[in-house]
Design an enzyme around this catalytic site. Structure first.
Site, PDB file in Angstrom:
ATOM      1  N   CYS A 200      -5.862  -4.225   7.203  1.00 27.04           N
ATOM      2  CA  CYS A 200      -7.076  -3.685   7.305  1.00 27.04           C
ATOM      3  C   CYS A 200      -8.195  -4.354   6.667  1.00 27.04           C
ATOM      4  O   CYS A 200      -9.209  -4.095   7.103  1.00 27.04           O
ATOM      5  CB  CYS A 200      -6.769  -1.997   6.811  1.00 27.04           C
ATOM      6  SG  CYS A 200      -6.465  -1.937   5.199  1.00 27.04           S
TER       7      CYS A 200
ATOM      8  N   CYS B  96       0.803  -1.070   0.156  1.00 19.95           N
ATOM      9  CA  CYS B  96      -0.159   0.075  -0.093  1.00 19.95           C
ATOM     10  C   CYS B  96       0.800   1.262   0.042  1.00 19.95           C
ATOM     11  O   CYS B  96       0.783   2.200  -0.967  1.00 19.95           O
ATOM     12  CB  CYS B  96      -0.840  -0.120   1.313  1.00 19.95           C
ATOM     13  SG  CYS B  96      -2.020   1.377   1.264  1.00 19.95           S
TER      14      CYS B  96
END
Ligand SMILES: Nc1ncnc2c1ncn2[C@@H]1O[C@H](COP(=O)(O)OP(=O)(O)OP(=O)(O)O)[C@@H](O)[C@H]1O
Length: 488
Positions: free
Chosen positions: A332, A239
């Protein structure tokens, strides 16, 4: 709470402002649900960082209709930053104070529709491959910071500290994934609303960027694909390499801002290079190594100078609702932490053999995706001494097991490097998020990669993990890369 509508509400109902839809908007958004009665839409025309026109349409209760009209009036003709700063309290004020009991949802509904129109505007501006590979426009603004706000305490305090230091700050929340049903992980719809509310209470403009496709391609598919290939992925690293910083820089360029900030615990030192933060127990330098240097030059990490306990205290003192949010989970997009189940939902695993290092078959397994190097549990083979996974061979569907000692490596091959400082400054390497650095010497492998010769053996280094090199004083990140197969 008043029992009747205020004269302002009545006025907006009788004389609606900017009602309707734009024929050719630069962004359009809808919020609500016909099933529960209220639906609001906004269409906006944005030019030269200004909301040239905003129109609303509401099907629902009188409070929602009036709130749509009041919000449209508040944002028409304003700069984009001012329009994105308009809060529920502002709309309430324009309607003459609190709405009657049970009608407060009107404020959230219309604001959400407007913000979805802004979100659509950014998606259209960025085009199909939204911010993929984005590393900065031609002209970088002189000041201003885009602060990435997840809805957690760290990023909220980050934005607050920057604002208190006198910077122009715009907050941004990324929609990265839908979260799993029932979860309240970052980026679930209510988290976006919460982050927006937090920004608005600080008086900050807030935007949302829809990065779901990019995140899916660059992080989630990579995560699943890595297990299929017998590698151990680190989605936070992916990410940071492809999504967060590029997206924040994209928005900064659109707004004419220079900097991008996140709530990571790290510092930016000269070079620019990454340096360890004040709170060593929260050090996130290990996951930040892939940020392109040109983006690191624009990054600020205000929390690098704080301890987590201080951050929570600041949030409490300033009355931020985020002060008591729990620590975010490891990954997440997997709120329950069961990443095997997540991987298995996407890939059909094929059974294979569990073998020892000499190739003798000890048992069978249901799929290589269930194994990582260093794993001890769930191997399904009984032995007099504990067995560990020492290698995963997706091509032959074999899982190789051995003794603890067999996990030791003295040499780590690293590929895909991102250097902040000259490689010669690398004196130690860290190969696991929670592991410490180990002294090493490095040499080029002649094929674009590097080999780290470790001074002491390290257990269970898996291909796909990050290897991060630190300077002689251990304080600065010299560079990082991905552990490659071939150390076997
Ligand atoms: N969905 C998101 N939208 C915007 N920024 C995000 C998002 N997720 C993470 N970030 C940014 O990346 C930083 C590090 O993310 P991480 O998932 O490690 O959260 P964290 O350290 O628990 O921080 P926080 O308490 O702010 O959630 C955050 O502080 C924030 O600045």
């Amino acid at each position: 709470m008043p029992e009747a509508y205020s004269p302002q509400v009545i006025d907006h109902l009788v004389r609606p402002r900017h009602a309707g839809r734009l024929d050719e908007p630069s962004g359009a958004g809808e919020s609500g649900d016909a099933a529960c009665g209220d639906v609001a839409t906004f269409s906006v025309l944005i030019r030269e960082k200004r909301v040239e026109e905003a129109r609303y349409e509401v099907f629902g209760c009188a409070a929602c209709v009036a709130a749509g009209s009041a919000l449209a009036e508040l944002v028409n003709g304003r700069t984009l930053l001012d329009a994105a700063r308009v809060s529920k309290a502002d709309v309430e004020g324009a309607l003459g104070g609190p709405l009657p009991e049970g009608k407060g949802h009107a404020l959230t509904l219309v604001l959400d529709a407007l913000h979805k129109a802004f979100e659509d505007h950014w998606s259209r501006t960025a085009g199909a491959g939204l911010v993929e590979g984005y590393s900065g426009g031609g002209e970088i603004g002189a000041g201003g910071v885009v602060a990435a706000m997840s809805g957690g305490v760290d990023s909220a305090v980050t934005a607050l500290l920057l604002k208190e230091a006198g910077h122009d700050v715009a907050a941004v929340t990324f929609r990265l994934h839908d979260g799993e049903k029932g979860s309240r992980s970052c980026c679930s719809p209510d988290t976006v609303l919460f982050a927006r509310d937090t920004a608005h209470r600080m008086g900050l403009p807030h935007f949302t960027l829809n990065l779901k496709d990019l995140f899916n391609k660059r992080v989630m598919q990579d995560f699943v694909g890595s297990y299929e290939k017998g590698r151990t992925p680190n989605p936070c690293v992916a990410c940071n390499a492809h999504v967060k910083f590029h997206a924040a820089a994209f928005l900064a360029d659109e707004l004419g801002f220079r900097h991008v900030a996140t709530g990571h615990y790290a510092r930016v030192a000269e070079g620019p290079s990454l340096a360890r933060p004040a709170d060593e127990s929260k050090d996130q330098t290990y996951v930040l190594w892939p940020i392109p240097k040109e983006l690191l030059a624009r990054a600020v990490f205000p929390l690098g100078d704080y301890r987590k306990t201080e951050v929570r205290r600041i949030a409490e003192e300033r009355g931020l609702a985020v002060a008591y949010t729990p620590e975010s989970q490891d990954i997440c997009f997997i709120p329950d932490g069961d990443y095997r189940r997540f991987v298995r939902k996407t890939v059909s695993a094929e059974p294979g053999e569990v073998v020892d290092r000499e190739g003798a078959v000890l048992g069978r397994h249901a799929g290589v995706v269930d194994f990582t190097v260093g794993q001890r549990r769930g191997i399904g083979v009984s032995a007099p001494t504990p067995l560990y996974v020492t290698e995963v061979r997706p091509e032959s569907k074999q899982v190789v097991v051995g003794r603890r000692k067999d996990l030791e490596v003295r040499e780590v091959r690293v590929r895909g490097l991102n250097w902040f400082l000259p490689p010669g400054e690398a004196k130690s390497v860290q190969v696991r998020y929670n592991g410490g650095p180990v002294a090493c010497e490095i040499r080029a492998d002649g094929e674009g990669g590097w080999i780290a010769d470790l001074e002491e053996p390290v257990m269970g280094v898996a291909a796909g993990q990050s290897a991060v090199f630190y300077s002689a004083d251990g304080e600065r990140v010299v560079g990082g890369g991905v552990v490659a197969r071939g150390l076997e």
